[in-house]
Design an enzyme around this catalytic site. Structure first.
Site, PDB file in Angstrom:
ATOM      1  CD  GLU A  25      -7.450  -0.726   5.680  1.00 27.62           C
ATOM      2  OE1 GLU A  25      -8.501  -0.545   5.044  1.00 27.62           O
ATOM      3  OE2 GLU A  25      -6.410  -1.161   5.152  1.00 27.62           O
ATOM      4  CE  LYS A  87     -11.992   0.158  -2.151  1.00 29.23           C
ATOM      5  NZ  LYS A  87     -11.584  -0.612  -3.338  1.00 29.23           N
ATOM      6  CB  VAL A 107      -4.697   2.954   2.910  1.00 27.11           C
ATOM      7  CG1 VAL A 107      -3.433   3.755   3.196  1.00 27.11           C
ATOM      8  CG2 VAL A 107      -4.517   1.494   3.334  1.00 27.11           C
ATOM      9  CG  ASP A 139      -7.744   0.668 -10.993  1.00 27.60           C
ATOM     10  OD1 ASP A 139      -7.589   1.429 -10.019  1.00 27.60           O
ATOM     11  OD2 ASP A 139      -8.472  -0.341 -10.960  1.00 27.60           O
ATOM     12  CB  SER A 141      -4.861   2.756  -4.927  1.00 32.57           C
ATOM     13  OG  SER A 141      -5.471   3.061  -3.687  1.00 32.57           O
ATOM     14  CB  ALA A 142      -7.457   7.534  -3.831  1.00 33.60           C
ATOM     15  CG  ASP A 143      -4.872   3.392  -0.540  1.00 32.63           C
ATOM     16  OD1 ASP A 143      -5.906   4.040  -0.283  1.00 32.63           O
ATOM     17  OD2 ASP A 143      -4.774   2.157  -0.376  1.00 32.63           O
ATOM     18  CE  LYS A 160      -3.702  -9.593  -0.267  1.00 33.57           C
ATOM     19  NZ  LYS A 160      -4.609  -8.652   0.389  1.00 33.57           N
TER      20      LYS A 160
HETATM   21  N1  PSU Z   1      -4.969  -4.353  -0.302  1.00 31.69           N
HETATM   22  C1  PSU Z   1      -4.985  -5.406   0.561  1.00 31.69           C
HETATM   23  N2  PSU Z   1      -5.972  -5.488   1.489  1.00 31.69           N
HETATM   24  C2  PSU Z   1      -6.946  -4.520   1.600  1.00 31.69           C
HETATM   25  C3  PSU Z   1      -6.912  -3.418   0.691  1.00 31.69           C
HETATM   26  C4  PSU Z   1      -5.907  -3.378  -0.237  1.00 31.69           C
HETATM   27  O1  PSU Z   1      -4.120  -6.256   0.472  1.00 31.69           O
HETATM   28  O2  PSU Z   1      -7.834  -4.634   2.467  1.00 31.69           O
HETATM   29  C5  PSU Z   1      -7.944  -2.321   0.820  1.00 31.69           C
HETATM   30  C6  PSU Z   1      -7.377  -1.166   1.649  1.00 31.69           C
HETATM   31  O3  PSU Z   1      -8.429  -0.565   2.394  1.00 31.69           O
HETATM   32  C7  PSU Z   1      -6.894  -0.199   0.588  1.00 31.69           C
HETATM   33  C8  PSU Z   1      -7.966  -0.388  -0.484  1.00 31.69           C
HETATM   34  O4  PSU Z   1      -6.802   1.140   1.006  1.00 31.69           O
HETATM   35  O5  PSU Z   1      -8.231  -1.784  -0.466  1.00 31.69           O
HETATM   36  C9  PSU Z   1      -7.498   0.082  -1.837  1.00 31.69           C
HETATM   37  O6  PSU Z   1      -8.548   0.042  -2.713  1.00 31.69           O
HETATM   38  P1  PSU Z   1      -8.402   0.746  -4.163  1.00 31.69           P
HETATM   39  O7  PSU Z   1      -7.375  -0.076  -4.894  1.00 31.69           O
HETATM   40  O8  PSU Z   1      -9.766   0.637  -4.774  1.00 31.69           O
HETATM   41  O9  PSU Z   1      -7.962   2.149  -3.924  1.00 31.69           O
HETATM   42 MN    MN Z   2      -8.942   1.968  -8.399  1.00 30.82          MN
END
Ligand code: PSU
Ligand code: MN
Length: 303
Positions: A25, A87, A107, A139, A141-143, A160
């Protein structure tokens, strides 16, 4: 789709020849680490994949094109631009592509583009998940949604503790995503090898992991698989110290009213500042470790 997706010559050749390919990524480059360590790490991760016998495909949006396989110059460009690059998660793709813009792939987006390109294995550091306090902020994540719908195997070092790990596992269960521990029964928490939460299955070899992924695909179940690989012992951090930094970062984010897509980058940067350089070197080592495992799984999958 054809006019949007650009597969690099090296990645295309590997896919045509049935050779193993590992997706990587780019949000981790632009938003996850400072320059120039981000670029050095991205190039080292690619080299690690090659040394382990697979072909790396770093994924990003460049000039509105979905790119699977970047040049060193493109990696340098994204790393130098840093957080000035948008992002890009799933919801960002339509407007960014129409505008011809750049985007650093999360991701979720990396899974989408890897799948379009025909790449089945992807290595990263940590995934996004259910944030602490999601009961009221929603909140998430879309992941996690992407893992539930797109058939790509993602190797990470767990998540994390900036997230609610228990709720993240519940969400993945709801979406039908198998959470595998590589040589461990416990979900690793990125900087540390343990979290107090159990994974769904412990598998001890890349071959067993590839066999499970193959079975998932053969049955047409849809969705991806999450492989969690604990940080090597030598680089794991003291849990009390890292968790204190994380608690402080979460409290600071609340106080400052940070929300939406800014939350994860803010927390990552704040944790890094609070722990000095230590969290960054741990972060680099665990990504390399994941790249190696992903390459071995990819090799087993093409056999
Ligand atoms: N968690 C980490 N390192 C990262 C990310 C998440 O420990 O670099 C990044 C990854 O690209 C992940 C994104 O897909 O943050 C998730 O962001 P969000 O929570 O806004 O979906
Ligand atoms: Mn989010």
């Amino acid at each position: 789709m054809k006019e949007h997706l650009i597969i690099s010559p090296a990645v295309k050749a590997a896919l045509m020849a049935g050779e193993p390919v590992v997706a990587l990524e780019s949000t981790i480059i632009s938003h996850g680490m400072p320059y120039p360590q981000n670029v050095e790490t991205a190039l080292k991760v690619e080299e690690t994949v090659r040394e382990a016998g697979a072909v790396p495909a770093t994924i990003a949006l460049i000039g509105g094109q979905l790119k699977a396989g970047l040049t060193a110059a493109e990696i340098e460009y994204l790393g130098k631009k840093g957080a000035a690059v948008t992002k890009a998660s799933r919801r960002d793709l339509p407007v960014l592509v129409a505008r011809g813009a750049d985007g650093a792939c999360t991701v979720a987006t990396t899974m989408i583009i890897a799948h379009l390109a025909g790449i089945r294995v992807f290595a990263t550091g940590g995934i996004g998940g259910v944030h602490r306090g999601a009961e009221t902020t929603m909140d998430i994540s879309a992941d996690l949604e992407e893992l539930g719908r797109t058939p790509v195997l993602v190797v990470c070092a767990g998540a994390k503790a900036i997230l609610d790990l228990g709720l993240t596992l519940e969400y993945l269960e709801t979406k039908g995503v198998p959470v595998i521990g590589y040589g461990t029964e416990e979900l690793p928490a990125f900087y540390t090898r343990t979290s107090g939460f159990k994974v769904d299955y412990r598998l001890d070899t890349p071959e067993e992991i590839a066999a499970a992924f193959r079975a998932q695909q053969e049955m047409g179940l849809g969705g991806g698989m999450l492989v969690t690989n604990p940080i090597p012992e030598a680089y794991s951090m003291d849990p009390a110290r890292i968790n204190a930094a994380i608690d402080q970062a979460v409290a600071d984010a609340r106080r400052l009213g940070i929300h939406g897509k800014e939350t994860t980058p803010y927390l990552l940067a704040r944790v890094k500042d609070l722990t000095g350089g230590d969290s960054l070197s741990a972060n680099i080592q665990l990504v390399l470790n994941n790249a190696r495992l992903a390459a071995h799984i990819a090799k087993s999958l093409v056999k």
